[in-house]
Design an enzyme around this catalytic site. Sequence first.
Site, mmCIF file in Angstrom:
data_model
loop_
_atom_site.group_PDB
_atom_site.id
_atom_site.type_symbol
_atom_site.label_atom_id
_atom_site.label_comp_id
_atom_site.label_asym_id
_atom_site.label_seq_id
_atom_site.Cartn_x
_atom_site.Cartn_y
_atom_site.Cartn_z
ATOM 1 N N LYS A 118 -6.477 10.092 8.293
ATOM 2 C CA LYS A 118 -7.249 8.957 8.799
ATOM 3 C C LYS A 118 -6.820 7.688 8.034
ATOM 4 O O LYS A 118 -5.767 7.133 8.340
ATOM 5 C CB LYS A 118 -8.747 9.243 8.667
ATOM 6 C CG LYS A 118 -9.196 10.421 9.565
ATOM 7 C CD LYS A 118 -10.703 10.537 9.720
ATOM 8 C CE LYS A 118 -11.366 11.124 8.490
ATOM 9 N NZ LYS A 118 -12.801 11.444 8.714
ATOM 10 N N ARG B 10 -4.939 0.622 9.758
ATOM 11 C CA ARG B 10 -4.505 1.309 10.964
ATOM 12 C C ARG B 10 -3.116 1.926 10.835
ATOM 13 O O ARG B 10 -2.677 2.658 11.728
ATOM 14 C CB ARG B 10 -4.514 0.329 12.150
ATOM 15 C CG ARG B 10 -3.596 -0.877 11.927
ATOM 16 C CD ARG B 10 -3.648 -1.870 13.064
ATOM 17 N NE ARG B 10 -3.136 -1.333 14.297
ATOM 18 C CZ ARG B 10 -1.850 -1.072 14.498
ATOM 19 N NH1 ARG B 10 -0.972 -1.280 13.555
ATOM 20 N NH2 ARG B 10 -1.463 -0.594 15.649
ATOM 21 N N VAL C 185 -7.526 4.968 4.229
ATOM 22 C CA VAL C 185 -8.195 4.778 2.945
ATOM 23 C C VAL C 185 -8.119 3.337 2.440
ATOM 24 O O VAL C 185 -8.874 2.939 1.577
ATOM 25 C CB VAL C 185 -7.624 5.757 1.884
ATOM 26 C CG1 VAL C 185 -6.242 5.314 1.407
ATOM 27 C CG2 VAL C 185 -8.561 5.877 0.693
ATOM 28 N N GLN D 218 0.812 -1.216 0.000
ATOM 29 C CA GLN D 218 0.000 0.000 0.000
ATOM 30 C C GLN D 218 0.847 1.268 0.000
ATOM 31 O O GLN D 218 0.345 2.344 -0.247
ATOM 32 C CB GLN D 218 -0.978 -0.016 1.182
ATOM 33 C CG GLN D 218 -0.373 0.198 2.559
ATOM 34 C CD GLN D 218 0.363 -0.999 3.114
ATOM 35 O OE1 GLN D 218 1.283 -1.505 2.500
ATOM 36 N NE2 GLN D 218 -0.023 -1.458 4.286
ATOM 37 N N GLU E 212 -8.843 -0.026 3.334
ATOM 38 C CA GLU E 212 -10.001 -0.898 3.202
ATOM 39 C C GLU E 212 -11.235 -0.185 2.651
ATOM 40 O O GLU E 212 -11.954 -0.746 1.831
ATOM 41 C CB GLU E 212 -10.347 -1.519 4.557
ATOM 42 C CG GLU E 212 -9.254 -2.411 5.101
ATOM 43 C CD GLU E 212 -9.607 -2.885 6.491
ATOM 44 O OE1 GLU E 212 -10.199 -3.968 6.595
ATOM 45 O OE2 GLU E 212 -9.308 -2.182 7.454
ATOM 46 N N THR F 239 -1.468 4.246 8.807
ATOM 47 C CA THR F 239 -1.294 5.694 8.757
ATOM 48 C C THR F 239 -1.757 6.327 10.068
ATOM 49 O O THR F 239 -1.089 7.197 10.628
ATOM 50 C CB THR F 239 -2.081 6.285 7.569
ATOM 51 O OG1 THR F 239 -1.571 5.710 6.372
ATOM 52 C CG2 THR F 239 -1.948 7.788 7.515
#
Lengths: 338, 165, 295, 466
Positions: free
Chosen positions: A285, A88, A287, A47, A289, A90
Amino acid sequence: MKHRGRGLASMWYPVGFTGYANPSGAVVKVNEDGTAVVLTGTVETGQGSLGVLGQIAAEALGLAPNDIHIISGDTDTCPMDTGAIASRTTYITGNAVRIAAEKARDILFEVAAEMLGVKPNMLEAKDHKIQVQSFPSRNVAIADVSSRAHNGIGTPPIGSATWNPPMVPMDPETGQGKPFGTYVYATQIAEVDVDDETGEVEVLRVTASHDCGTAINPMLVEGQIDGGVYMGLGFALYEEILFDKAGKQINCNLTNYIMPTTLDMPAIDEDIVENYDHTGPFGAKAVGEPSLVPTAPAITNAIYDAVGVRITALPATAERVLAAIKAKRAREQKQIPA
Amino acid sequence: MNVTLTVNGEIRSASVPPETTLLVFLREHLLLTGAKTGCDIGDCGACTVIVDGKAVNACLMLAAQADGRAVTTIEGLATREGLHPLQKVFEETGALQCGFCGPGVILTSKALLDENPDPTTEEIRTALAGNLCRCTGYVKMIDGIHEAAKMMQSATPALPAPEQR
Amino acid sequence: MKPFGYVAAKDSEHAVALLAEYGQGAKVLAGGTDLLADMKFTPHPPPEVVVDISRAADLKGIALTDAGLRIGALTTHSEIVHSAVVHQVAPALADAAVVIGAVQTRNLGTIGGNLMTCVPSMDSGPTLLAFEALVTIAGPSGRRTIPLSDLFVAPRKTSLAVGELLVEVIVPKANLYKPTAFQKFGLRKGQALALVNAAASFWTSEGLFSEPRIALGAVAPTVIRAPKAEAYLSGRPVSEEAMAEAGRIAATEAKPITDFRASADYRRDLVAVLVKRALAGAWDRATPNQKELAS
Amino acid sequence: MAEDLDVLDKTRIAPVDSLRRADEDLRLPVVARPSTLPLEPPLVPQVGEQTHAVGLRAQRPDSRDHGLGLTRYIDDIALPGMLYARIKRAGVASARIKSIDISAAEAMPGVMAVLLGREIPTNLFGTSIVDQPLLADPIVRQAGDGVAAVAAVTEQIAQAACDAIKVEYEPLPGVYDAIEALKPESHKVHGGDTNVYAKKVIRQGDVERGFAESYRIYEDEYYTPGIEHAPMEPFTSIADWDSNGRLTVYASIGRITLARVDLSKTLHVPISRIRVIGTIVGGNFGGKNEIRHEPVLALLAKKAGRPVKGRFTRVEEFVASTIRHAFFMKYKTGVSKDGKILARQIRMILDGGAYCSFSETTLGKACILSTGPYHVPNSFIEGYVVYTNKTTAGSMRGFGAPQVCFAYESQMDDIARDLKIDPLELRMKNFFRDGSMTATGQVLHSVKVIESMQNAVKKFGWETQS
């Protein structure tokens, strides 16, 4: 004949469990020349999280992403991490890295304060320099500060931190409580063509608008959205593990487990909603999932718009869509008075 | 049996059992691990290499079938002087995520661009249908291939490919 | 893979000699895409020897001969896709070749190999049946030419005897330029196995269907023709309604199975649609002259 | 014979000179020349050139290696003397192992170690409920369960040895459907009196009153199937012991800390003697978040005294890793005449497969999210996960969210159509806003669902289309 339709779906997705502990640790070490090393126990799973963590450390230290080297994925050298799961990294590992970087930076501030003749709390780290807030011309290079910290004063700038979203127990009877630190939101719109003779659904394009808080790296966010739409499209139209009556998988290979190829993928128009969440590192926050969540209903809603049938069981294979179209025709035939 | 082939412009030879696939030959005997084992039956394209100019699944070819032929693997695409435009564009735009399908995707795309220097999106999608990717939705890859095609067309004559040197 | 022996044939003659030598213990490797995939995970014992014919130059190539369009058994699907001759005299063959597997498998897989696997869902079969293709078979006692339809016996079983080799496919001269079209429907667009495929060809004579040929794949133990649908069309004026009706008749001739990919009923529905579309596609390919006569 | 012919052939065709040259070539080292490492500088600015970091479209640190094929995934790593492991899979979904005969396998040349479940110190692991054996012993609960493992000098020999292992099974009844599994008379996968192993309830307000006040009530059922992660890289690990009894495991795994704990518990080795190195993962999507065969590899390596690599085949990736939970969902939603959601009652059954894995987390997220990004004043949500003799369901990208989103967004469109309200407007009426309260009573901040819809609608051209 082909019928065109469009469908929309929105969603929410949680970030940062608070129901049970899922901490991350991080260590940030500023080198003698002002570059830095970050130690994290998470693992790169494609990712781009290591790049994102580097950007977070760089921002906190006033450095550039390329000044940071990340060491990851080794239990001997890296601090504890709950891992690359639940979108979780980031948010949680990112917060740990941010705090660890700030601790290292505070050591640099102590040293720089003496060099600049001000108090540490008057300083900021920016553009590879430590400078007096509002007086950027009064500055020293981070390289010089770090060198002095290491060799002159003997306080190497090393920061370590752990972060865990503030825990809130849930009521087991009613499920009431605050299960997550924060949530992200998204809306996707799909446009499809449905062939009413074969039931085939072709997704022509998808527009995906996602809130992920601050996009630490918009390019990687787009990549996550693209991949999420891909997986959502497979979920919507093709993918299903089939079992025989004795519990054995029938289609357990990539010939018969149908995942989308290039020829099955539409154009994707990604959009990132501007936002800042005060609980995340620099407002970020998640992205990873969420990007796949609304794709399937957007597509099945578009199928309804095109041919007027509601698919309630995924995947919406051509055979199922055709069966639904036929059933609808049969119902309509009945309704016409003889 | 003895298998000798030209890999990335150099003659390579090894003695292997007949059932050795080209993929195993490259990975285990020549230690060229760029081609990946994703499914081992020709579905995923992660093992794609170029044999005599054509993209093939190295897992579906015996090493013996490739005897005497010219093979290009991902290791042979960049030169000391520079990256292949596909590698350059993919690097710049984050076209690969986990990267496991990358060598195969890049080689399939190279074979396409060698044959068709200015492909349409549909031609790119047709060419890449044998390379499964679970991360990217292929979006940035397809954009990147267009970009690389442009670079290759506007560039001064490219360096000779390794197999021609 | 389990251990096996390997020997490469220089040409078809050498291949036949090797097949004679190893008899039952030999397996022919043409492109290898099907053979290797099969051998990798099969519980069956491996062949004693794999006879690699992929270097037999005389089995390759596409050419127009006195007999018609000659396609060597080792011609790859990609070569058919890119062949100017094919596009000129029998473009439907290219339509069928371009949807086989993916680029990588089309570059290795051969037309002969595809026919010899004799799986009902093969994409090479229907178009060739619609062209009434012939195949030449070499064996210890020489060569013989038979209609392609006589090659197919049962799933994964051809009429070839042990020691025989498929050397070429011929589209007879009389059927070159015959308007023909191929249709395929799979569970996805890329790299798909056919749930159903179909090919159709016909001449027109004074606006009437003449010599209509309809072939279906994946709906019977082998690729089949649809004689009732053909008989229905023969001599009938060309029209969309006739094409649709031929599709419906073909659907009754299909004997599909229900498996995890699709139900038999759905496959029959697809036969009706694909036959109709193949006929329409063939009509699109008919020369304006033929169309004028029909209207 | 075959080979003889081949060599003869070559001699006849190739002039002697070229054969001699081939022999010289054989003596060349087989590694590629360093020309594969370009001197070209990276595309991003060099150290010290950039002055801000967050929001930058910075290049990934791994992208050059990816493009050059130089990223070292786990399968690209080989240790000196390394053996290859294969695991024999049961192939039956519910059975008791009566006997296993490994003698033929052990006698095969090249086989260095064979392992059975009973040799594993603690043959159980699990992230919440510890219920999954590494090698089934003696009960097989899913077709993908391993029953024995072999380490040999090649993968080919290891596979042949697995084929040579004879297992005698006593068939047991099985349950292959989640709804069936709920019935009292169904086979109990793990014994006891129920197949339900996780339950979650969320209650807020009074749904019955909500329904009573509703203008219309909609009841619908939805189903989503099991899904495979299908990462392009199959699950692979290497286990290696040093002479001090310290174990290093290299694995394509996303949670190394958890893996180390599980290795310690199953092997009875102190954590300080275990090192887990997570290699660049070739696709995870939730499927590589827990151990699969690492303790087995470790024990094989210990027996054989050599490092051991185990690589899943693509088929094992399907049958022996986890999958996405299949969901059966019932949605009952009451709305006011102007389209405000007044009450929602949701019941969901999750097919958990043979072992727990991340089922509890998946159930929790699915229940919490099941009302959608909408303010629902009265809600009653209950969810259950049941054991079946099917492939274990675990974590997968979205953890239950895609399933419930399919349900709530399908129903949302149907409600809009029935009430003759534009589907966008219906959503807009009900969307969360900053300060809204969720079904669990959480007060939300940073809510951007309205903006996401506005942006999407604008970019798509929704308004201009109709």
